[in-house]
Design a protein around this motif. Structure first.
Motif, PDB file in Angstrom:
ATOM      1  N   SER A 153      36.884 -14.195 -88.708  1.00  0.00           N
ATOM      2  CA  SER A 153      35.812 -14.530 -89.633  1.00  0.00           C
ATOM      3  C   SER A 153      34.500 -14.579 -88.869  1.00  0.00           C
ATOM      4  CB  SER A 153      36.058 -15.861 -90.346  1.00  0.00           C
ATOM      5  OG  SER A 153      35.120 -16.037 -91.398  1.00  0.00           O
ATOM      6  N   THR A 154      33.411 -14.509 -89.624  1.00  0.00           N
ATOM      7  CA  THR A 154      32.077 -14.395 -89.041  1.00  0.00           C
ATOM      8  C   THR A 154      31.405 -15.749 -88.899  1.00  0.00           C
ATOM      9  OG1 THR A 154      31.814 -12.209 -90.014  1.00  0.00           O
ATOM     10  CG2 THR A 154      29.807 -13.332 -89.321  1.00  0.00           C
ATOM     11  N   ALA A 155      30.881 -16.017 -87.711  1.00  0.00           N
ATOM     12  CA  ALA A 155      30.105 -17.223 -87.439  1.00  0.00           C
ATOM     13  C   ALA A 155      28.681 -16.827 -87.078  1.00  0.00           C
ATOM     14  CB  ALA A 155      30.731 -18.023 -86.295  1.00  0.00           C
ATOM     15  N   GLN A 167      39.634 -24.498 -89.068  1.00  0.00           N
ATOM     16  CA  GLN A 167      40.304 -24.067 -90.298  1.00  0.00           C
ATOM     17  C   GLN A 167      41.343 -22.972 -90.077  1.00  0.00           C
ATOM     18  OE1 GLN A 167      39.887 -25.679 -93.244  1.00  0.00           O
ATOM     19  NE2 GLN A 167      38.621 -27.060 -92.018  1.00  0.00           N
ATOM     20  N   GLY A 168      41.512 -22.517 -88.838  1.00  0.00           N
ATOM     21  CA  GLY A 168      42.607 -21.597 -88.565  1.00  0.00           C
ATOM     22  C   GLY A 168      42.267 -20.163 -88.254  1.00  0.00           C
ATOM     23  N   ALA A 169      40.999 -19.829 -88.030  1.00  0.00           N
ATOM     24  CA  ALA A 169      40.660 -18.466 -87.609  1.00  0.00           C
ATOM     25  C   ALA A 169      41.258 -18.192 -86.232  1.00  0.00           C
ATOM     26  CB  ALA A 169      39.150 -18.276 -87.573  1.00  0.00           C
ATOM     27  N   ASP A 170      41.685 -16.965 -85.998  1.00  0.00           N
ATOM     28  CA  ASP A 170      42.281 -16.592 -84.711  1.00  0.00           C
ATOM     29  C   ASP A 170      41.251 -16.077 -83.718  1.00  0.00           C
ATOM     30  OD1 ASP A 170      45.032 -17.111 -85.462  1.00  0.00           O
ATOM     31  OD2 ASP A 170      44.912 -15.306 -86.704  1.00  0.00           O
ATOM     32  N   ALA A 171      40.155 -15.531 -84.209  1.00  0.00           N
ATOM     33  CA  ALA A 171      39.058 -15.046 -83.373  1.00  0.00           C
ATOM     34  C   ALA A 171      37.809 -15.004 -84.234  1.00  0.00           C
ATOM     35  CB  ALA A 171      39.369 -13.666 -82.805  1.00  0.00           C
ATOM     36  N   LEU A 172      36.644 -15.017 -83.573  1.00  0.00           N
ATOM     37  CA  LEU A 172      35.381 -15.111 -84.303  1.00  0.00           C
ATOM     38  C   LEU A 172      34.502 -13.895 -84.040  1.00  0.00           C
ATOM     39  CD1 LEU A 172      34.376 -18.823 -83.583  1.00  0.00           C
ATOM     40  CD2 LEU A 172      35.792 -17.933 -85.453  1.00  0.00           C
ATOM     41  N   ILE A 173      33.866 -13.418 -85.108  1.00  0.00           N
ATOM     42  CA  ILE A 173      32.809 -12.420 -84.993  1.00  0.00           C
ATOM     43  C   ILE A 173      31.500 -13.197 -84.928  1.00  0.00           C
ATOM     44  CG2 ILE A 173      31.660 -10.465 -86.089  1.00  0.00           C
ATOM     45  CD1 ILE A 173      34.451 -10.132 -87.616  1.00  0.00           C
ATOM     46  N   VAL A 174      30.864 -13.172 -83.787  1.00  0.00           N
ATOM     47  CA  VAL A 174      29.619 -13.918 -83.577  1.00  0.00           C
ATOM     48  C   VAL A 174      28.468 -13.003 -83.960  1.00  0.00           C
ATOM     49  CG1 VAL A 174      28.223 -15.190 -81.903  1.00  0.00           C
ATOM     50  CG2 VAL A 174      30.728 -15.226 -81.737  1.00  0.00           C
ATOM     51  N   GLN A 175      27.907 -13.246 -85.141  1.00  0.00           N
ATOM     52  CA  GLN A 175      26.923 -12.334 -85.727  1.00  0.00           C
ATOM     53  C   GLN A 175      25.497 -12.795 -85.434  1.00  0.00           C
ATOM     54  OE1 GLN A 175      26.322 -12.341 -89.980  1.00  0.00           O
ATOM     55  NE2 GLN A 175      26.326 -10.115 -90.070  1.00  0.00           N
ATOM     56  N   GLY A 176      24.824 -12.049 -84.575  1.00  0.00           N
ATOM     57  CA  GLY A 176      23.440 -12.357 -84.269  1.00  0.00           C
ATOM     58  C   GLY A 176      22.505 -11.926 -85.380  1.00  0.00           C
ATOM     59  N   LEU A 177      21.288 -12.443 -85.319  1.00  0.00           N
ATOM     60  CA  LEU A 177      20.281 -12.179 -86.348  1.00  0.00           C
ATOM     61  C   LEU A 177      19.913 -10.704 -86.440  1.00  0.00           C
ATOM     62  CD1 LEU A 177      18.435 -13.540 -88.433  1.00  0.00           C
ATOM     63  CD2 LEU A 177      16.786 -13.952 -86.592  1.00  0.00           C
ATOM     64  N   GLU A 178      20.182  -9.951 -85.365  1.00  0.00           N
ATOM     65  CA  GLU A 178      19.828  -8.527 -85.349  1.00  0.00           C
ATOM     66  C   GLU A 178      20.698  -7.681 -86.271  1.00  0.00           C
ATOM     67  OE1 GLU A 178      19.649  -9.959 -80.954  1.00  0.00           O
ATOM     68  OE2 GLU A 178      20.849 -10.322 -82.766  1.00  0.00           O
ATOM     69  N   ALA A 179      21.859  -8.192 -86.633  1.00  0.00           N
ATOM     70  CA  ALA A 179      22.864  -7.382 -87.323  1.00  0.00           C
ATOM     71  C   ALA A 179      22.390  -6.905 -88.691  1.00  0.00           C
ATOM     72  CB  ALA A 179      24.156  -8.186 -87.479  1.00  0.00           C
ATOM     73  N   ASP A 209      37.222 -22.391 -78.251  1.00  0.00           N
ATOM     74  CA  ASP A 209      38.166 -21.777 -77.323  1.00  0.00           C
ATOM     75  C   ASP A 209      38.727 -20.451 -77.820  1.00  0.00           C
ATOM     76  OD1 ASP A 209      38.006 -23.866 -75.441  1.00  0.00           O
ATOM     77  OD2 ASP A 209      39.425 -25.074 -76.594  1.00  0.00           O
ATOM     78  N   LEU A 210      38.222 -19.962 -78.941  1.00  0.00           N
ATOM     79  CA  LEU A 210      38.741 -18.736 -79.534  1.00  0.00           C
ATOM     80  C   LEU A 210      38.134 -17.492 -78.879  1.00  0.00           C
ATOM     81  CD1 LEU A 210      38.572 -19.621 -83.336  1.00  0.00           C
ATOM     82  CD2 LEU A 210      40.565 -19.723 -81.826  1.00  0.00           C
ATOM     83  N   PRO A 211      38.817 -16.350 -78.964  1.00  0.00           N
ATOM     84  CA  PRO A 211      38.204 -15.090 -78.539  1.00  0.00           C
ATOM     85  C   PRO A 211      36.981 -14.781 -79.400  1.00  0.00           C
ATOM     86  CG  PRO A 211      40.583 -14.838 -78.793  1.00  0.00           C
ATOM     87  CD  PRO A 211      40.222 -16.169 -79.389  1.00  0.00           C
ATOM     88  N   LEU A 212      35.978 -14.168 -78.792  1.00  0.00           N
ATOM     89  CA  LEU A 212      34.718 -13.898 -79.488  1.00  0.00           C
ATOM     90  C   LEU A 212      34.415 -12.403 -79.502  1.00  0.00           C
ATOM     91  CD1 LEU A 212      32.441 -16.723 -78.017  1.00  0.00           C
ATOM     92  CD2 LEU A 212      33.992 -16.818 -79.993  1.00  0.00           C
ATOM     93  N   ILE A 213      33.921 -11.958 -80.647  1.00  0.00           N
ATOM     94  CA  ILE A 213      33.520 -10.573 -80.851  1.00  0.00           C
ATOM     95  C   ILE A 213      32.021 -10.580 -81.149  1.00  0.00           C
ATOM     96  CG2 ILE A 213      33.833  -8.521 -82.277  1.00  0.00           C
ATOM     97  CD1 ILE A 213      36.651 -10.147 -82.981  1.00  0.00           C
ATOM     98  N   ALA A 214      31.219 -10.015 -80.279  1.00  0.00           N
ATOM     99  CA  ALA A 214      29.764 -10.031 -80.449  1.00  0.00           C
ATOM    100  C   ALA A 214      29.325  -8.937 -81.405  1.00  0.00           C
ATOM    101  CB  ALA A 214      29.072  -9.853 -79.107  1.00  0.00           C
ATOM    102  N   ALA A 215      28.422  -9.286 -82.329  1.00  0.00           N
ATOM    103  CA  ALA A 215      27.907  -8.319 -83.307  1.00  0.00           C
ATOM    104  C   ALA A 215      26.414  -8.524 -83.485  1.00  0.00           C
ATOM    105  CB  ALA A 215      28.615  -8.494 -84.649  1.00  0.00           C
ATOM    106  N   GLY A 216      25.672  -7.422 -83.562  1.00  0.00           N
ATOM    107  CA  GLY A 216      24.236  -7.495 -83.809  1.00  0.00           C
ATOM    108  C   GLY A 216      23.424  -6.929 -82.674  1.00  0.00           C
TER     109      GLY A 216
END
Length: 347
Positions: A153-155, A167-179, A209-216
């Motif tokens: 899910s996106t944070a 709430q149970g997400a396995d990894a996060l998409i970290v969405q920057g303002l640029e996206a 502590d979750l894996p992070l996916i950078a976006a933006g």
């Protein structure tokens, strides 16, 4: 030693394709998956029948993993007063094109994830299920995880990252303002809470502590390397893929992305009711990109559709949602596999 995120997802490269509703079908997902990344199928605007067809097309073309993406918004109740003010604001544009604003009907817009959608998904058992605007309820989340899917899910803030982890997400998409496209924000509607990718990423890294996916804003190998250096386990790419032949965007959108206009983007709620980043258009300039008069997501869409169709018939994108991130510098008409290969150099 625990497996890395991309190993856990079953992909060769830690590169995810952003699911881009209205801009792609399974063809882009197939191309990215064959190139070693994680292809994505945006399902928020698909009927159940179309969703099944696209899932079947992907499975027929490749055995690689797939990410299916949904929205988790709560559909608002239409407010006649709000609708009347919205129509009043748009009336001059309708008159310009000789359109009858009173003929606009309220369509279904984008539907949130529900048990019917899950019924369609289960036979295909997609390896990744991702969400925008939070997460679905516990019962739906349990159904998705029951077939072994990884939930993303996106944070857009540290607070959202902590909430999603709890709430149970396995990894996060970290969405920057640029996206480009819709902001995934869901705990607050305050735009000033949003920050750039390279500012947000290390703060989220310290908070969860979750894996992070950078976006933006990530469009080339150096951007990938920077995100990885700041704690990203993987990256998600959207705008850099939009001009690939495997997408379904209009010729108007393609021209805009490859023009000087793509240097000027803004967040706007005019096209859907929620903040989304796109190239600045006449509609955004004349009403203001973020306008209080726009109804809640997704109720703004119906009245914009006739204006968009009329303008596009003349070759104009004045009323079109020309979604794009702040870095369209690498948006080129080359195969998606070539884009993925170039990005992989930054790993």
């Amino acid at each position: 030693m625990s497996p890395s995120l991309h190993q856990r997802l079953g992909i060769e490269l830690p590169i995810l394709q952003a699911p881009m509703a209205g801009a792609q079908d399974s063809a882009l997902a197939i191309a990215v998956s064959r190139a070693g990344g994680l292809g994505a199928l945006p399902c928020a605007m698909l009927s159940l029948e179309a969703m099944g067809e696209e899932l079947a097309a992907f499975r027929a073309a490749t055995s690689m993993p797939l990410n299916v993406n949904f929205f988790c918004h709560v559909p608002p109740e239409p407010d006649p007063g709000v609708q009347a003010r919205w129509h009043k604001a748009l009336a001059p544009f309708f008159a310009e094109f000789g359109l009858d604003i009173d003929a606009v009907t309220q369509g279904p817009g984008r539907c949130p994830f529900d048990h019917q959608a899950c019924d369609v998904l289960e036979p295909f058992r997609p390896e990744v299920v991702s969400f925008h605007f939070g997460l679905p309820g516990d019962a739906l989340l349990e159904r998705v995880k029951a077939w072994g899917a990884t939930v993303l899910s996106t944070a857009t803030t540290v607070e959202e990252a902590r909430w999603l982890e709890a709430q149970g997400a396995d990894a996060l998409i970290v969405q920057g303002l640029e996206a480009g496209g819709h902001r995934g924000m869901f705990l607050s509607e305050e735009i000033t809470t949003q920050m750039g990718t390279l500012a947000l990423l290390p703060q989220v890294r310290d908070a969860v502590d979750l894996p992070l996916i950078a976006a933006g804003g990530i469009a080339d190998a150096s951007g990938v390397a920077a995100a990885r250096a700041l704690g990203a386990d993987a990256v998600q790419i959207g705008t850099a893929l939009l001009c690939c032949p495997e997408t379904t965007i209009s010729a108007i959108h393609r021209r805009a992305l490859q023009s000087e206009a793509a240097r000027h983007t803004a967040l706007t709620n005019l096209y859907s009711g929620r903040p989304a980043r796109g190239i600045v258009t006449r509609l955004m300039r004349e009403l203001g990109p973020m306008a209080e008069v726009a109804p809640a997501f997704p109720l703004a869409t119906s009245a914009i559709a006739p204006l968009r169709a009329a303008a596009e018939a003349t070759g104009s994108g004045d009323f079109s949602p020309l979604w794009a991130g702040q870095n369209a510098s690498r948006c080129r008409a080359i195969p998606a596999a070539d884009v993925i290969a170039e990005l992989a150099v930054g790993m």
